[in-house]
Design a protein around this motif. Sequence first.
Motif, PDB file in Angstrom:
ATOM      1  N   LYS A 209      10.525 -30.514 -27.564  1.00  0.00           N
ATOM      2  CA  LYS A 209      11.012 -29.138 -27.619  1.00  0.00           C
ATOM      3  C   LYS A 209      11.541 -28.663 -26.260  1.00  0.00           C
ATOM      4  O   LYS A 209      12.559 -27.969 -26.178  1.00  0.00           O
ATOM      5  N   ALA A 210      10.771 -29.057 -25.220  1.00  0.00           N
ATOM      6  CA  ALA A 210      11.171 -28.618 -23.883  1.00  0.00           C
ATOM      7  C   ALA A 210      12.548 -29.159 -23.530  1.00  0.00           C
ATOM      8  O   ALA A 210      13.408 -28.453 -22.979  1.00  0.00           O
ATOM      9  N   LYS A 211      12.818 -30.438 -23.876  1.00  0.00           N
ATOM     10  CA  LYS A 211      14.118 -31.036 -23.563  1.00  0.00           C
ATOM     11  C   LYS A 211      15.225 -30.343 -24.344  1.00  0.00           C
ATOM     12  O   LYS A 211      16.307 -30.042 -23.811  1.00  0.00           O
ATOM     13  N   GLU A 212      14.965 -30.058 -25.646  1.00  0.00           N
ATOM     14  CA  GLU A 212      15.976 -29.408 -26.477  1.00  0.00           C
ATOM     15  C   GLU A 212      16.321 -28.017 -25.945  1.00  0.00           C
ATOM     16  O   GLU A 212      17.487 -27.631 -25.828  1.00  0.00           O
ATOM     17  N   PHE A 213      15.229 -27.277 -25.578  1.00  0.00           N
ATOM     18  CA  PHE A 213      15.463 -25.922 -25.074  1.00  0.00           C
ATOM     19  C   PHE A 213      16.189 -25.930 -23.728  1.00  0.00           C
ATOM     20  O   PHE A 213      17.062 -25.095 -23.456  1.00  0.00           O
ATOM     21  N   LEU A 214      15.835 -26.899 -22.892  1.00  0.00           N
ATOM     22  CA  LEU A 214      16.497 -26.985 -21.583  1.00  0.00           C
ATOM     23  C   LEU A 214      17.972 -27.353 -21.714  1.00  0.00           C
ATOM     24  O   LEU A 214      18.826 -26.874 -20.955  1.00  0.00           O
ATOM     25  N   GLN A 215      18.297 -28.196 -22.715  1.00  0.00           N
ATOM     26  CA  GLN A 215      19.701 -28.534 -22.950  1.00  0.00           C
ATOM     27  C   GLN A 215      20.502 -27.306 -23.407  1.00  0.00           C
ATOM     28  O   GLN A 215      21.669 -27.104 -23.020  1.00  0.00           O
ATOM     29  N   ILE A 216      19.846 -26.500 -24.266  1.00  0.00           N
ATOM     30  CA  ILE A 216      20.524 -25.269 -24.707  1.00  0.00           C
ATOM     31  C   ILE A 216      20.741 -24.320 -23.529  1.00  0.00           C
ATOM     32  O   ILE A 216      21.815 -23.709 -23.372  1.00  0.00           O
ATOM     33  N   ILE A 217      19.685 -24.220 -22.675  1.00  0.00           N
ATOM     34  CA  ILE A 217      19.826 -23.358 -21.494  1.00  0.00           C
ATOM     35  C   ILE A 217      20.940 -23.866 -20.586  1.00  0.00           C
ATOM     36  O   ILE A 217      21.747 -23.084 -20.041  1.00  0.00           O
ATOM     37  N   GLN A 218      21.049 -25.183 -20.463  1.00  0.00           N
ATOM     38  CA  GLN A 218      22.109 -25.773 -19.633  1.00  0.00           C
ATOM     39  C   GLN A 218      23.491 -25.462 -20.205  1.00  0.00           C
ATOM     40  O   GLN A 218      24.442 -25.137 -19.474  1.00  0.00           O
ATOM     41  N   LYS A 219      23.620 -25.569 -21.534  1.00  0.00           N
ATOM     42  CA  LYS A 219      24.907 -25.299 -22.182  1.00  0.00           C
ATOM     43  C   LYS A 219      25.327 -23.844 -21.989  1.00  0.00           C
ATOM     44  O   LYS A 219      26.483 -23.553 -21.659  1.00  0.00           O
ATOM     45  N   GLU A 220      24.354 -22.918 -22.177  1.00  0.00           N
ATOM     46  CA  GLU A 220      24.687 -21.506 -22.031  1.00  0.00           C
ATOM     47  C   GLU A 220      24.989 -21.143 -20.577  1.00  0.00           C
ATOM     48  O   GLU A 220      25.824 -20.285 -20.288  1.00  0.00           O
ATOM     49  N   THR A 221      24.288 -21.848 -19.661  1.00  0.00           N
ATOM     50  CA  THR A 221      24.568 -21.623 -18.233  1.00  0.00           C
ATOM     51  C   THR A 221      25.986 -22.064 -17.901  1.00  0.00           C
ATOM     52  O   THR A 221      26.711 -21.402 -17.141  1.00  0.00           O
ATOM     53  N   GLY A 222      26.412 -23.216 -18.458  1.00  0.00           N
ATOM     54  CA  GLY A 222      27.785 -23.675 -18.255  1.00  0.00           C
ATOM     55  C   GLY A 222      28.798 -22.696 -18.833  1.00  0.00           C
ATOM     56  O   GLY A 222      29.872 -22.464 -18.254  1.00  0.00           O
ATOM     57  N   ARG A 223      28.434 -22.132 -19.998  1.00  0.00           N
ATOM     58  CA  ARG A 223      29.325 -21.141 -20.601  1.00  0.00           C
ATOM     59  C   ARG A 223      29.479 -19.918 -19.701  1.00  0.00           C
ATOM     60  O   ARG A 223      30.578 -19.379 -19.522  1.00  0.00           O
ATOM     61  N   LEU A 224      28.323 -19.503 -19.118  1.00  0.00           N
ATOM     62  CA  LEU A 224      28.376 -18.380 -18.166  1.00  0.00           C
ATOM     63  C   LEU A 224      29.235 -18.716 -16.957  1.00  0.00           C
ATOM     64  O   LEU A 224      30.019 -17.895 -16.473  1.00  0.00           O
ATOM     65  N   SER A 225      29.084 -19.968 -16.471  1.00  0.00           N
ATOM     66  CA  SER A 225      29.853 -20.386 -15.299  1.00  0.00           C
ATOM     67  C   SER A 225      31.347 -20.382 -15.602  1.00  0.00           C
ATOM     68  O   SER A 225      32.158 -19.926 -14.783  1.00  0.00           O
ATOM     69  N   ASN A 226      31.726 -20.886 -16.804  1.00  0.00           N
ATOM     70  CA  ASN A 226      33.148 -20.890 -17.185  1.00  0.00           C
ATOM     71  C   ASN A 226      33.688 -19.461 -17.291  1.00  0.00           C
ATOM     72  O   ASN A 226      34.827 -19.171 -16.894  1.00  0.00           O
ATOM     73  N   LEU A 227      32.861 -18.562 -17.862  1.00  0.00           N
ATOM     74  CA  LEU A 227      33.295 -17.175 -17.989  1.00  0.00           C
ATOM     75  C   LEU A 227      33.535 -16.533 -16.628  1.00  0.00           C
ATOM     76  O   LEU A 227      34.536 -15.843 -16.412  1.00  0.00           O
ATOM     77  N   VAL A 228      32.621 -16.798 -15.713  1.00  0.00           N
ATOM     78  CA  VAL A 228      32.766 -16.241 -14.367  1.00  0.00           C
ATOM     79  C   VAL A 228      33.982 -16.833 -13.669  1.00  0.00           C
ATOM     80  O   VAL A 228      34.765 -16.122 -13.018  1.00  0.00           O
ATOM     81  N   ASP A 229      34.159 -18.167 -13.803  1.00  0.00           N
ATOM     82  CA  ASP A 229      35.306 -18.819 -13.149  1.00  0.00           C
ATOM     83  C   ASP A 229      36.636 -18.273 -13.672  1.00  0.00           C
ATOM     84  O   ASP A 229      37.561 -17.980 -12.891  1.00  0.00           O
ATOM     85  N   ASP A 230      36.750 -18.146 -15.030  1.00  0.00           N
ATOM     86  CA  ASP A 230      38.000 -17.646 -15.602  1.00  0.00           C
ATOM     87  C   ASP A 230      38.249 -16.188 -15.203  1.00  0.00           C
ATOM     88  O   ASP A 230      39.393 -15.789 -14.931  1.00  0.00           O
TER      89      ASP A 230
END
Length: 556
Positions: A371-392
């Motif tokens: 569960k911890a790995k799955e949740f951390l992957q989701i957190i990583q994906k959403e963090t990347g989405r935030l990073s892309n939003l900020v960059d754009d």
Amino acid sequence: MKRQRRTILLTACVGILVYIFCLVILTQFNKQEQIKHLVALRSDYQVFQANTNQADLNSWESDHQLKVVKLQPNSHNLLQKQVHDLLSQDQLNSKHPYQIGHYQGRKYLFYLLTTKDINQQQVLVKKYRSIWQASSLVTCFSVIYLCLWVLGFMVQYLTYRQQRKYIHALVHKLHNINDNQHTDSLITKDNTPYIELIHTVNALDKNYSQLAENNALLQRRFSSLLKHLPVGVMLLDDAGNVLLHNQAMATILGRELEDQVHPFVDDVQTYALSKLIKHTLKDNHSRHQEIQLFGGANRFVDANVIRIVPDDESLDQQVIVILYDLTNLHQIEQQQLDFVGNVSHELKTPLTAIMGFTDTLLQGALNDPVKAKEFLQIIQKETGRLSNLVDDSLALTTMDQAKTSAPQTVDIAELINTALLQRRKRITALNLTVTKHFTGILQVQIAVDEITQIVTNLLSNAIKYNRQNGSIKIVVQQDQDYLNLIVQDSGRGIALEDQDHVFERFYRCDKSRNQQISGTGLGLAIVQQAVRKLNGTIKLASQLNKGTTVKVHLPL
């Protein structure tokens, strides 16, 4: 001119009357001279009659061209009859010893010689010589006088004609000046009586022409200024009729405006603006209000209705209507509001996921490795989405504020290949077929940041919104004057109602904002802004479920 003609005619008549008067005087003088001559001849005759025989006396009469007629009552001689009539009618007597009569169609001078015995009366008869026959000086005088009279009359007439010519030329020139028609200056001699008037009219024409040219220049400048003003201008008279307007006013009102004078209500269809103008016309107070126009043009305007009071009271008052188009400002304000709402929404979704899964991990899921790995992957994906939003967002903001970067040599083929290589994983996952067609010299002088944003965002969208086993076609056409970039995909396409909005910031055709396709909704907005900074154009054509084609034209 009529007075001058009357003067010429009067002068001619006076000359004729003077000549006639002189002839009358000379005639009387000539008559008296001939009478005096007969008186002298009568004395001579009386002397010759007493001392000379009849033959000598006849010779003397012949020499002096005269006849001595003795009264013979029963004579049939016409001359003696005429003498008899003069004596019997008492036309010849001691008080009036001479008389002028006609004999055989000619004038004769009859002079009484003896008056003592009625039956022995004698009359001296001599041809009467007119003044033309008496002296050649009279003829010379008449010829000279008539020549001088004709000469004087001709001089006066020619002077009158010359003056009339100048007067007509002056009148014609003044009419031309009044009709705003330029004519050549009048040329005259220095001894012309109207020289000062002619110089004055020439100067008036020159000044008036200069004034007309200056006025025409000011009118052209005013018309040009009015035509190129970015604000709408309309001038009304005190009755509410449109006197003039510019093209910007027609554009703002969304209708063609007539050039002829017409009521303003024919053009203004928004009640709020019409009311503003009517109140200003009624109470002579200027007004200002922000109004939304309806009808032909749905625009927001800053309306100024200004009452113009002229300095000269004889001039009519006028009203000028000035409309500042605030539509773009309202759109920018709305875009800012939409931007804030979209950013808030785009930030809220990943932040909510990150916070939720973080809380779950902290509440014990951290102890479960799976569960911890799955949740951390989701957190990583959403963090990347935030990073892309900020960059754009930063890229778009930077592009709005910063100037165009300096041109550098860019290899377009290498730029495209690099962008494709960076997205190779996604291309492989969708099994996309990429074809490239390059023509011309691909190393061009262009702004690096802008062309990079155009290429990367167009390729990202072509990959992101494509279908499984789809295709991407990239065409680059380069000439010394332009660069064309065409990106065509076989993806899901864009609905017709969405195509007018795809270049808006944060706009996504997927209304549910499906999280399976990551994106910020800023890609095409960034491309459009970059194209504008390079003074280029961008066109989009798409069919739903068939694909999308984007064409970018950039001048070099």
